[in-house]
Write a protein that holds these residues in place. Sequence first.
Motif, PDB file in Angstrom:
ATOM      1  N   ASN A   8       0.801  -1.208   0.000  1.00  0.00           N
ATOM      2  CA  ASN A   8       0.000   0.000   0.000  1.00  0.00           C
ATOM      3  C   ASN A   8       0.841   1.268   0.000  1.00  0.00           C
ATOM      4  O   ASN A   8       0.415   2.316  -0.465  1.00  0.00           O
ATOM      5  N   LYS A   9       2.057   1.226   0.531  1.00  0.00           N
ATOM      6  CA  LYS A   9       2.918   2.394   0.586  1.00  0.00           C
ATOM      7  C   LYS A   9       3.882   2.467  -0.597  1.00  0.00           C
ATOM      8  O   LYS A   9       4.711   3.355  -0.670  1.00  0.00           O
ATOM      9  N   GLY A  10       3.770   1.513  -1.499  1.00  0.00           N
ATOM     10  CA  GLY A  10       4.579   1.567  -2.708  1.00  0.00           C
ATOM     11  C   GLY A  10       5.896   0.847  -2.635  1.00  0.00           C
ATOM     12  O   GLY A  10       6.629   0.785  -3.605  1.00  0.00           O
ATOM     13  N   GLU A  11       6.253   0.269  -1.468  1.00  0.00           N
ATOM     14  CA  GLU A  11       7.526  -0.421  -1.368  1.00  0.00           C
ATOM     15  C   GLU A  11       7.405  -1.799  -1.995  1.00  0.00           C
ATOM     16  O   GLU A  11       6.388  -2.467  -1.863  1.00  0.00           O
ATOM     17  N   PRO A  12       8.462  -2.269  -2.712  1.00  0.00           N
ATOM     18  CA  PRO A  12       8.414  -3.621  -3.256  1.00  0.00           C
ATOM     19  C   PRO A  12       8.261  -4.639  -2.136  1.00  0.00           C
ATOM     20  O   PRO A  12       8.852  -4.509  -1.070  1.00  0.00           O
ATOM     21  N   CYS A  13       7.432  -5.645  -2.400  1.00  0.00           N
ATOM     22  CA  CYS A  13       7.194  -6.687  -1.397  1.00  0.00           C
ATOM     23  C   CYS A  13       7.642  -8.020  -1.967  1.00  0.00           C
ATOM     24  O   CYS A  13       7.030  -8.523  -2.911  1.00  0.00           O
ATOM     25  N   ASP A  14       8.703  -8.590  -1.416  1.00  0.00           N
ATOM     26  CA  ASP A  14       9.128  -9.905  -1.858  1.00  0.00           C
ATOM     27  C   ASP A  14       8.155 -10.973  -1.395  1.00  0.00           C
ATOM     28  O   ASP A  14       7.950 -11.986  -2.027  1.00  0.00           O
ATOM     29  N   LYS A  15       7.545 -10.738  -0.249  1.00  0.00           N
ATOM     30  CA  LYS A  15       6.569 -11.681   0.286  1.00  0.00           C
ATOM     31  C   LYS A  15       5.408 -10.900   0.875  1.00  0.00           C
ATOM     32  O   LYS A  15       5.585  -9.833   1.433  1.00  0.00           O
ATOM     33  N   ILE A  16       4.231 -11.433   0.724  1.00  0.00           N
ATOM     34  CA  ILE A  16       3.052 -10.820   1.304  1.00  0.00           C
ATOM     35  C   ILE A  16       2.612 -11.692   2.458  1.00  0.00           C
ATOM     36  O   ILE A  16       2.281 -12.861   2.277  1.00  0.00           O
ATOM     37  N   ASP A  17       2.629 -11.138   3.634  1.00  0.00           N
ATOM     38  CA  ASP A  17       2.275 -11.893   4.831  1.00  0.00           C
ATOM     39  C   ASP A  17       0.836 -11.560   5.191  1.00  0.00           C
ATOM     40  O   ASP A  17       0.542 -10.499   5.700  1.00  0.00           O
ATOM     41  N   ALA A  67       6.899 -24.814  -1.496  1.00  0.00           N
ATOM     42  CA  ALA A  67       7.828 -23.716  -1.211  1.00  0.00           C
ATOM     43  C   ALA A  67       8.186 -22.966  -2.491  1.00  0.00           C
ATOM     44  O   ALA A  67       8.218 -21.728  -2.519  1.00  0.00           O
ATOM     45  N   VAL A  68       8.431 -23.709  -3.562  1.00  0.00           N
ATOM     46  CA  VAL A  68       8.781 -23.094  -4.840  1.00  0.00           C
ATOM     47  C   VAL A  68       7.585 -22.355  -5.434  1.00  0.00           C
ATOM     48  O   VAL A  68       7.689 -21.205  -5.885  1.00  0.00           O
ATOM     49  N   LEU A  69       6.428 -22.989  -5.424  1.00  0.00           N
ATOM     50  CA  LEU A  69       5.241 -22.411  -6.054  1.00  0.00           C
ATOM     51  C   LEU A  69       4.728 -21.177  -5.312  1.00  0.00           C
ATOM     52  O   LEU A  69       4.340 -20.185  -5.938  1.00  0.00           O
ATOM     53  N   VAL A  70       4.748 -21.221  -3.989  1.00  0.00           N
ATOM     54  CA  VAL A  70       4.250 -20.091  -3.212  1.00  0.00           C
ATOM     55  C   VAL A  70       5.182 -18.889  -3.352  1.00  0.00           C
ATOM     56  O   VAL A  70       4.729 -17.736  -3.374  1.00  0.00           O
ATOM     57  N   GLU A  71       6.473 -19.139  -3.462  1.00  0.00           N
ATOM     58  CA  GLU A  71       7.409 -18.031  -3.666  1.00  0.00           C
ATOM     59  C   GLU A  71       7.111 -17.316  -4.976  1.00  0.00           C
ATOM     60  O   GLU A  71       7.202 -16.076  -5.070  1.00  0.00           O
ATOM     61  N   ILE A  72       6.738 -18.074  -5.990  1.00  0.00           N
ATOM     62  CA  ILE A  72       6.361 -17.474  -7.273  1.00  0.00           C
ATOM     63  C   ILE A  72       5.092 -16.645  -7.117  1.00  0.00           C
ATOM     64  O   ILE A  72       5.000 -15.515  -7.626  1.00  0.00           O
ATOM     65  N   LEU A  73       4.120 -17.179  -6.415  1.00  0.00           N
ATOM     66  CA  LEU A  73       2.888 -16.420  -6.153  1.00  0.00           C
ATOM     67  C   LEU A  73       3.190 -15.103  -5.460  1.00  0.00           C
ATOM     68  O   LEU A  73       2.652 -14.049  -5.833  1.00  0.00           O
ATOM     69  N   ASP A  74       4.037 -15.150  -4.450  1.00  0.00           N
ATOM     70  CA  ASP A  74       4.400 -13.934  -3.708  1.00  0.00           C
ATOM     71  C   ASP A  74       4.921 -12.854  -4.646  1.00  0.00           C
ATOM     72  O   ASP A  74       4.530 -11.688  -4.558  1.00  0.00           O
ATOM     73  N   ARG A  75       5.823 -13.229  -5.530  1.00  0.00           N
ATOM     74  CA  ARG A  75       6.447 -12.251  -6.415  1.00  0.00           C
ATOM     75  C   ARG A  75       5.472 -11.639  -7.415  1.00  0.00           C
ATOM     76  O   ARG A  75       5.680 -10.533  -7.907  1.00  0.00           O
ATOM     77  N   HIS A  76       4.396 -12.364  -7.694  1.00  0.00           N
ATOM     78  CA  HIS A  76       3.402 -11.857  -8.643  1.00  0.00           C
ATOM     79  C   HIS A  76       2.197 -11.222  -7.936  1.00  0.00           C
ATOM     80  O   HIS A  76       1.208 -10.888  -8.597  1.00  0.00           O
ATOM     81  N   GLY A  77       2.293 -11.051  -6.639  1.00  0.00           N
ATOM     82  CA  GLY A  77       1.226 -10.385  -5.913  1.00  0.00           C
ATOM     83  C   GLY A  77       0.046 -11.264  -5.551  1.00  0.00           C
ATOM     84  O   GLY A  77      -1.028 -10.760  -5.218  1.00  0.00           O
ATOM     85  N   GLY A  78       0.222 -12.575  -5.624  1.00  0.00           N
ATOM     86  CA  GLY A  78      -0.845 -13.491  -5.241  1.00  0.00           C
ATOM     87  C   GLY A  78      -0.653 -14.014  -3.832  1.00  0.00           C
ATOM     88  O   GLY A  78       0.442 -13.910  -3.272  1.00  0.00           O
ATOM     89  N   ILE A  79      -1.714 -14.532  -3.258  1.00  0.00           N
ATOM     90  CA  ILE A  79      -1.617 -15.171  -1.945  1.00  0.00           C
ATOM     91  C   ILE A  79      -2.321 -16.521  -1.988  1.00  0.00           C
ATOM     92  O   ILE A  79      -3.259 -16.721  -2.774  1.00  0.00           O
ATOM     93  N   VAL A  80      -1.870 -17.443  -1.166  1.00  0.00           N
ATOM     94  CA  VAL A  80      -2.582 -18.705  -0.990  1.00  0.00           C
ATOM     95  C   VAL A  80      -3.668 -18.484   0.044  1.00  0.00           C
ATOM     96  O   VAL A  80      -3.378 -18.151   1.189  1.00  0.00           O
TER      97      VAL A  80
END
Length: 213
Positions: A8-17, A67-80
């Motif tokens: 929301n503040k514009g900073e890159p997010c490697d992971k979305i928690d 672990a591999v698939l979720v990391e890809i989701l994180d980088r594309h802005g998706g969440i499980v």
Amino acid sequence: MRGPWRGNKGEPCDKIDVSINFALGERTRNLEIPRCAIANLDFRSFTAGARSRSPQEVVDRLDGAFAVLVEILDRHGGIVNKFLGDGFLALFGAPFEAADAAHRAVDAAREMLDAMNSVNAASGWRLRIGIGIHFGEVVAGNIGSPRRKEYTVIGDTVNFASRLEALNKDFNSQFLISAAVRDALGQECSDAVSLGEVAIRGYDRPMTVWRLG
């Protein structure tokens, strides 16, 4: 390739928690009706492969792939949103709004398919994934009992994504999308192959399905 997802503040997010489990008594947020992309992923014939392996082998193989698939989701802005045994339900555009949710979902799915080739090369137990993506409105929010609520999405968009993923078995494919996703991507989806109007379990009329990958 789209740039890294930004918070929301514009900073890159490697992971979305995102905590989707809420403690007893926590106030429920209002339900929302966002337009988002729903990606349903499943490991094909995983149960059959698990029968000849120990429980620890099964868990280790599944965790390693996740672990591999979720990391890809994180980088594309998706969440499980939910792990579903040997698969998961992923969201793009909820709870964080994304105008290009369908694009991000398809980009992530393409990368996950490529990544599984590397994952399988390092293991004697090859895993084949099936992915179905639909785009549309969902009901999103904290749903459950007064004692325990969970952030989730419900509605026809979610159900249809699940039906698409299941159709991979019928077409011996790995990646199917709806007409809504095809329309949202336009020329970025020029490699999509129409499978025509397909009978979908639970639907009164056939729906157009497209294959990618």
